[in-house]
Design an enzyme around this catalytic site. Sequence first.
Site, PDB file in Angstrom:
ATOM      1  N   THR A 185       0.858  -1.170   0.000  1.00 38.93           N
ATOM      2  CA  THR A 185       0.000   0.000   0.000  1.00 38.93           C
ATOM      3  C   THR A 185       0.899   1.228   0.000  1.00 38.93           C
ATOM      4  OG1 THR A 185      -1.413   1.349   1.400  1.00 38.93           O
ATOM      5  CG2 THR A 185      -0.462  -0.577   2.436  1.00 38.93           C
ATOM      6  N   GLU A 329      -5.044  -3.894   3.736  1.00 38.91           N
ATOM      7  CA  GLU A 329      -4.675  -4.704   4.896  1.00 38.91           C
ATOM      8  C   GLU A 329      -5.799  -5.640   5.333  1.00 38.91           C
ATOM      9  OE1 GLU A 329      -4.218  -1.490   4.476  1.00 38.91           O
ATOM     10  OE2 GLU A 329      -2.423  -0.731   5.457  1.00 38.91           O
ATOM     11  N   LYS A 440      -7.018  10.660  -1.512  1.00 37.26           N
ATOM     12  CA  LYS A 440      -7.309   9.542  -2.396  1.00 37.26           C
ATOM     13  C   LYS A 440      -7.932  10.065  -3.679  1.00 37.26           C
ATOM     14  CE  LYS A 440      -7.984   4.739  -1.892  1.00 37.26           C
ATOM     15  NZ  LYS A 440      -8.666   3.632  -1.261  1.00 37.26           N
ATOM     16  N   TRP A 445      -3.809   6.498  -3.780  1.00 35.28           N
ATOM     17  CA  TRP A 445      -3.338   7.348  -2.696  1.00 35.28           C
ATOM     18  C   TRP A 445      -2.325   8.386  -3.160  1.00 35.28           C
ATOM     19  CZ3 TRP A 445      -6.141   7.408   1.314  1.00 35.28           C
ATOM     20  CH2 TRP A 445      -6.687   6.235   1.858  1.00 35.28           C
TER      21      TRP A 445
HETATM   22  P1  AMP Z   1      -6.693   0.948   0.188  1.00 38.68           P
HETATM   23  O1  AMP Z   1      -5.885   0.171   1.147  1.00 38.68           O
HETATM   24  O2  AMP Z   1      -5.880   1.658  -0.835  1.00 38.68           O
HETATM   25  O3  AMP Z   1      -7.769   0.131  -0.425  1.00 38.68           O
HETATM   26  O4  AMP Z   1      -7.411   2.105   0.987  1.00 38.68           O
HETATM   27  C1  AMP Z   1      -8.194   1.873   2.120  1.00 38.68           C
HETATM   28  C2  AMP Z   1      -8.763   3.181   2.613  1.00 38.68           C
HETATM   29  O5  AMP Z   1      -9.570   3.773   1.586  1.00 38.68           O
HETATM   30  C3  AMP Z   1      -9.666   3.098   3.798  1.00 38.68           C
HETATM   31  O6  AMP Z   1      -8.951   3.014   5.006  1.00 38.68           O
HETATM   32  C4  AMP Z   1     -10.461   4.380   3.675  1.00 38.68           C
HETATM   33  O7  AMP Z   1      -9.735   5.505   4.135  1.00 38.68           O
HETATM   34  C5  AMP Z   1     -10.634   4.503   2.170  1.00 38.68           C
HETATM   35  N1  AMP Z   1     -11.902   3.900   1.735  1.00 38.68           N
HETATM   36  C6  AMP Z   1     -12.091   2.706   1.166  1.00 38.68           C
HETATM   37  N2  AMP Z   1     -13.401   2.500   0.891  1.00 38.68           N
HETATM   38  C7  AMP Z   1     -14.061   3.597   1.318  1.00 38.68           C
HETATM   39  C8  AMP Z   1     -15.437   3.991   1.339  1.00 38.68           C
HETATM   40  N3  AMP Z   1     -16.397   3.240   0.827  1.00 38.68           N
HETATM   41  N4  AMP Z   1     -15.738   5.188   1.882  1.00 38.68           N
HETATM   42  C9  AMP Z   1     -14.775   5.988   2.398  1.00 38.68           C
HETATM   43  N5  AMP Z   1     -13.466   5.675   2.394  1.00 38.68           N
HETATM   44  C10 AMP Z   1     -13.097   4.492   1.858  1.00 38.68           C
END
Ligand code: AMP
Length: 542
Positions: A185, A329, A440, A445
């Site tokens: 990540t 994660e 994001k 990210w």
């Molecule tokens: P990633 O590991 O790149 O998939 O990112 C995970 C993070 O994305 C989460 O901890 C949130 O901060 C954000 N995220 C993922 N899905 C959502 C959602 N449906 N609504 C708001 N934030 C989200």
Amino acid sequence: MKGMMMHRPLKIADLITFAADTYPAGEIVSVRTEGDIHRTTYKETAGRIARLAHGLKALGITESDRVATLAWNGYRHFELYYAISGIGAICHTINPRLSAEQMIYIVNHAQDRVLFVDLTFVPIVEKLRPHFPADLRIVIMTDRAHMPETTLEGVLCYEEILDGQPGEMDWPDFDEDQAAGLCYTSGTTGNPKGTLYSHRSTVLHAYDMCVTIPRVLNEGSRILPVVPLFHVNAWGLPYGAPLSGSSLIFPGGALDGKSLFDLMDREKVFSAWGVPTVWIGLMNEIRQRGRIPEGFGDIVVGGSAASRSLIEAFEKQGINVCHAWGMTEMSPLGTQCNLPPEMADLPFDQRIDRKQSQGRRIFGVDMKIVDDAGNRLPHNGTTPGHLYVRGNTITSGYYEDPEASKPVFDKEGWFCTGDIAAISPEGFLTITDRSKDLIKSGGEWISSLDLENIVMSHPGVANCAVIAVPDAKWDERPLLIVQPSDEAQPQKEEILCHLAERVAKWQVPDDVVFVDALPMTATGKVSKLTLRKQFPEAPHDA
Ligand code: AMP
């Protein structure tokens, strides 16, 4: 007293063997980088996976070796998922949108032995090759006829690795905790961190998703993963689809609204999964054509918060929106927002209100919210707290990175998500904020701290901050706020150029705002909370 049932290890290879036996006609349709459409079945694919696994062994790949992929969503990438993990090696998916620096870091950190690369990404690998391990083998994912001219020495051709290999494999047994996949990540400051999935966690996640989203994951269903195979295992679809008998439609690299519409229409896709940005493009296309793609009935949207207007637009077209939340994660599914039957008859507006939340947890994911001191907060729907999770599909630490692992677990061993959320008495999770300092954009990210460090190295800058501002297309975009050093009058363009030379183009903020002084917190940090209030949206001349 122990139960007296057999103990068979949970293994990823069993998913494809099961699909080949039980759903032999289940389809995998792929838009290929070569430009055409490729069609195959689970039965045929199982045979090719066996051949690829033998080919990998012939290349000298053994248990726990890391084998990397840099590829779009397509059948060859799917085959790699199974062949690599099937022989006990580890499939390390690389996100092609990472900066050169991050990609170099992770290939070296993972100590990849082989890198499988799609035609599109060969130029990236040519550029970065000198910085990768000297003994890394590179395989181009095509046939001999389409092998490109390349400066890469000793490259191999994917189809030639399969040539002459037997189409059957007696998949070896190993401990179900054996590592199977690795995904870094890129979010936080510092180096990317690797989540190392096991066979057990992957198979359990596949079960969990099939049980929790049966509306989509069932025999004969046709699913389009727009979410990439290079990002958290395409949210588990390469495993959940074969387990449930659903067909997979892989879009390759064409992810614009028109290409997606055409593919979905032709292939009668029922459910499509991806980040909000993708659905904005598709909705524009739906509006232009005045109809939805044939057979379309459902989207799963996650990775960033789905806006009310987006959910409403699809629901008004009769398409069920399932808002999901998760993390790399977490394999990644944490919650999903299909409504329970008792809410089905709510008035439209109230249903949309509900669907804006991130929904209820999937089986196997425990959630708690706590205050700054770690005390549990009530699930009353209104009190937000730091969201922690625990379960069999959640990381227990970052790969070869004890330093980064330490701060993300509390005393009870729960994982800190970095999200701020409230949980309602009915179990609905609403993400209200993020404590991690990240932006994001289009599902990817951007580290505000990394951008700030670079901007601070500009001689005309005394202090700076990068915050996220909402964006209709990308959900969030970075906004740079600069306090110039005394007497210096840096120009917007020169600061953006300074950044553009050092980070990927899409990470460069769209605008710079100059201020006399940045707001500070009591502990002397820039108060991003104040800045977010000051700049709730991008300035109008952006
Ligand atoms: P990633 O590991 O790149 O998939 O990112 C995970 C993070 O994305 C989460 O901890 C949130 O901060 C954000 N995220 C993922 N899905 C959502 C959602 N449906 N609504 C708001 N934030 C989200």
